[in-house]
Motif scaffolding. Structure first.
Motif, PDB file in Angstrom:
ATOM      1  N   GLN A  25      70.422  70.900  15.980  1.00 56.31           N
ATOM      2  CA  GLN A  25      70.776  72.161  16.649  1.00 56.31           C
ATOM      3  C   GLN A  25      69.602  73.119  16.693  1.00 56.31           C
ATOM      4  N   ARG A  26      68.823  73.141  15.634  1.00 58.67           N
ATOM      5  CA  ARG A  26      67.727  74.110  15.539  1.00 58.67           C
ATOM      6  C   ARG A  26      66.401  73.526  16.030  1.00 58.67           C
ATOM      7  N   ASN A  27      66.450  72.261  16.445  1.00 55.26           N
ATOM      8  CA  ASN A  27      65.245  71.588  16.909  1.00 55.26           C
ATOM      9  C   ASN A  27      64.106  71.673  15.884  1.00 55.26           C
ATOM     10  N   ILE A  28      64.456  71.415  14.633  1.00 53.71           N
ATOM     11  CA  ILE A  28      63.463  71.465  13.554  1.00 53.71           C
ATOM     12  C   ILE A  28      63.127  70.020  13.201  1.00 53.71           C
ATOM     13  N   SER A  29      61.833  69.732  12.969  1.00 51.12           N
ATOM     14  CA  SER A  29      61.582  68.359  12.528  1.00 51.12           C
ATOM     15  C   SER A  29      61.460  68.339  11.005  1.00 51.12           C
ATOM     16  N   LEU A  30      62.398  67.623  10.388  1.00 54.15           N
ATOM     17  CA  LEU A  30      62.409  67.515   8.926  1.00 54.15           C
ATOM     18  C   LEU A  30      61.796  66.173   8.559  1.00 54.15           C
ATOM     19  N   ASN A  31      60.656  66.242   7.884  1.00 55.68           N
ATOM     20  CA  ASN A  31      59.922  65.036   7.509  1.00 55.68           C
ATOM     21  C   ASN A  31      60.057  64.798   6.019  1.00 55.68           C
ATOM     22  N   ILE A  32      60.624  63.660   5.632  1.00 58.29           N
ATOM     23  CA  ILE A  32      60.688  63.394   4.202  1.00 58.29           C
ATOM     24  C   ILE A  32      59.772  62.211   3.913  1.00 58.29           C
ATOM     25  N   ASN A  33      58.665  62.493   3.258  1.00 59.73           N
ATOM     26  CA  ASN A  33      57.682  61.432   3.005  1.00 59.73           C
ATOM     27  C   ASN A  33      58.027  60.652   1.745  1.00 59.73           C
ATOM     28  N   ARG A  34      57.628  59.388   1.766  1.00 60.80           N
ATOM     29  CA  ARG A  34      57.702  58.588   0.536  1.00 60.80           C
ATOM     30  C   ARG A  34      56.438  58.915  -0.249  1.00 60.80           C
ATOM     31  N   PHE A  35      56.539  59.161  -1.500  1.00 61.73           N
ATOM     32  CA  PHE A  35      55.331  59.466  -2.277  1.00 61.73           C
ATOM     33  C   PHE A  35      55.421  58.750  -3.623  1.00 61.73           C
ATOM     34  N   PRO A  36      54.273  58.487  -4.263  1.00 64.67           N
ATOM     35  CA  PRO A  36      54.311  57.794  -5.549  1.00 64.67           C
ATOM     36  C   PRO A  36      55.204  58.574  -6.515  1.00 64.67           C
ATOM     37  N   GLY A  37      56.175  57.891  -7.050  1.00 63.31           N
ATOM     38  CA  GLY A  37      57.086  58.576  -7.982  1.00 63.31           C
ATOM     39  C   GLY A  37      58.450  58.765  -7.367  1.00 63.31           C
ATOM     40  N   SER A  38      58.510  58.821  -6.004  1.00 65.28           N
ATOM     41  CA  SER A  38      59.811  59.083  -5.373  1.00 65.28           C
ATOM     42  C   SER A  38      60.743  57.882  -5.548  1.00 65.28           C
ATOM     43  N   ASP A  39      60.166  56.683  -5.808  1.00 64.36           N
ATOM     44  CA  ASP A  39      61.033  55.514  -5.984  1.00 64.36           C
ATOM     45  C   ASP A  39      61.168  55.117  -7.466  1.00 64.36           C
ATOM     46  N   GLU A  40      60.734  55.994  -8.358  1.00 69.53           N
ATOM     47  CA  GLU A  40      60.882  55.717  -9.800  1.00 69.53           C
ATOM     48  C   GLU A  40      62.302  56.059 -10.224  1.00 69.53           C
ATOM     49  N   MET A  41      62.873  55.216 -11.081  1.00 73.11           N
ATOM     50  CA  MET A  41      64.194  55.575 -11.602  1.00 73.11           C
ATOM     51  C   MET A  41      64.002  56.637 -12.690  1.00 73.11           C
ATOM     52  N   ILE A  42      64.702  57.755 -12.536  1.00 72.14           N
ATOM     53  CA  ILE A  42      64.610  58.775 -13.598  1.00 72.14           C
ATOM     54  C   ILE A  42      66.023  59.173 -14.024  1.00 72.14           C
ATOM     55  N   PHE A  43      66.128  59.777 -15.167  1.00 70.36           N
ATOM     56  CA  PHE A  43      67.415  60.304 -15.602  1.00 70.36           C
ATOM     57  C   PHE A  43      67.474  61.789 -15.287  1.00 70.36           C
ATOM     58  N   ALA A  44      68.513  62.170 -14.537  1.00 76.06           N
ATOM     59  CA  ALA A  44      68.706  63.580 -14.173  1.00 76.06           C
ATOM     60  C   ALA A  44      70.146  63.723 -13.695  1.00 76.06           C
TER      61      ALA A  44
END
Ligand code: ADP
Length: 408
Positions: free
Chosen positions: A247-266
């Motif tokens: 609706q807002r014509n915004i481009s939302l970019n979510i990059n993969r980065f080192p650590g984003s695929d690590e399993m963490i407890f939260a």
């Protein structure tokens, strides 16, 4: 003892002349005479004993009668008064004593006056600092009280709103089910009901935010640590916000980065809420056609996630305020309503909740932005640091997971 004898010779002249110079009104002069005589006699004693400290008590009394405004103002200080007394003493001595006596008197009095001035000035500074400290203490106590009543108000209001809201939600849903299908007005009624439903949903979100804020304020936010992956969490936020982005014509970019695929407890639910708030703000405060970029990096013991936008930006002086309750910036009446509309400001609870959640995880959140500008759109970058927790913090759950892993 020649000096004190010479001084005694000028006593009467000295008292009346100094009193005349210091007081312009007759009444004040009367009151002054006693103090001035006391000063003179102590001066005499100081000369006899060669001890400038003799004057300290009277100077201390004089400083203590100064009002706070006098202390704040250089003209209200005792220094000019002491200089005037010193000058008057020397003039009177010169006029009434022999040259030798005058020189002797000058030599004896100079160190006494300079010590007196130093003492009075230190006393004045001490009193001034004491006053400022007590004022600050009062302000701090008032602010603490204010903060406490703010927090109590939110908590009471949230709980009071919750009951009628639940009632309205219940009746809306019942009304929806009881509307006769064949009614000619059904389409119209459906639209109205959708409106009521959207309103109650928004109200429910605000009440939930108020409850979260009061839990955070009272240290009652408890986290449910589970294994999670940041990239999956960000993907689900992307999915949830896809309609608003379009609706807002915004481009939302979510990059993969080192650590984003690590399993963490939260706490996945709470982190979802925290990241969604920051990303939603990125969308909200960026004009149509802008960009929101999510990135990050792996640091020793931490994962850092950044959310940058090409929006209106935030003045450096407001970087702390936005994390406080109701810390909305700008003219609130100019904000549009709607959760992801441009500048669709809410009640200003999103970032305090986000900070509460991140803090509870042992992490940190801060913002970088060169300033606010609705013409050049300098943008903002929010940084979130999360501890790279490989086991849940609580022992019981940690053991359970260890056993589970070992069993497999
Ligand atoms: P709100 O419900 O008003 O959005 P938040 O607590 O989420 O409350 O944010 C507080 C204030 O911080 C907002 O009202 C806005 O003025 C400012 N703000 C938050 N995020 C951004 C951003 N990405 N760009 C510019 N201003 C922002």
């Amino acid at each position: 003892m020649i000096t004190s004898k010479s001084l005694l010779k000028i006593r009467n002249n000295w008292i009346s002349e100094v009193a005349n110079q210091l007081a312009t009104q007759e009444q004040v002069k009367e009151d002054l005479l006693e103090e001035i005589s006391r000063f003179f006699d102590l001066l005499l004693q100081a000369v006899d004993l060669r001890d400038p400290y003799v004057l300290d008590p009277i100077l201390s009394d004089w400083v203590n009668t100064r009002t706070e405004t006098e202390l704040e103002n250089p003209e209200g200080s005792l220094m000019p008064v002491l200089s005037q007394i010193q000058l008057a003493t020397f003039n009177i001595a010169e006029r009434n004593l022999t040259k030798e006596e005058t020189i002797e008197t000058f030599t004896a009095l100079l160190p006494i006056f300079s010590h007196g001035m130093e003492f009075a000035s230190t006393e004045e500074t001490r009193l001034h600092v004491q006053h400022i400290t007590s004022e600050l203490e009062k302000t701090r106590a008032t602010l603490e009280k204010l903060e406490k009543s703010k927090s109590d108000f939110i908590s009471v209001a949230a709980h009071e709103l919750k009951t009628p809201l639940t009632l309205i939600e219940g009746y809306v849903s019942m009304l929806k089910d009881t509307l006769p299908q064949e009614s000619s007005r059904k389409d119209l009624a459906d639209i109205y009901l959708k409106g009521v439903h959207a309103g109650t949903r928004r109200l429910r979100e605000i009440v939930d935010d108020m409850i979260d804020v009061s839990m955070i304020d009272n240290n009652l936010l408890s986290l449910n640590f589970q294994p999670l992956w940041i990239n999956r969490l960000l993907d689900s936020i992307h999915r949830e916000l896809s309609e608003s982005i379009q609706q807002r014509n915004i481009s939302l970019n979510i990059n993969r980065f080192p650590g984003s695929d690590e399993m963490i407890f939260a706490d996945g639910e709470r982190l979802f809420q925290a990241f969604r708030n920051v990303i939603m703000n990125g969308i909200k405060y960026t004009p149509d056609g802008g960009k929101v970029n999510v990135d990050g990096r792996l640091l020793p013991g931490f994962i850092e996630i950044t959310v940058s936008d090409t929006g209106i930006g935030i003045d450096p002086e407001d970087h702390g305020r936005i994390f406080e309750k109701f810390g909305r910036l700008g003219n609130v009446s100019l904000h549009s309503s709607g959760k992801t509309k441009f500048k669709g400001g809410g009640p200003g609870l999103g970032l305090p909740i986000t900070k509460g959640i991140i803090d509870a995880h042992g992490g940190a959140i801060w913002v970088e932005s060169i300033g606010y500008d609705e013409k050049s759109y300098p943008g903002s970058t929010f940084h979130i640091m999360l501890p790279l927790r490989k086991t849940p913090p609580d022992d019981k759950t940690a053991k359970l997971f260890k056993n589970l892993i070992e069993a497999n």
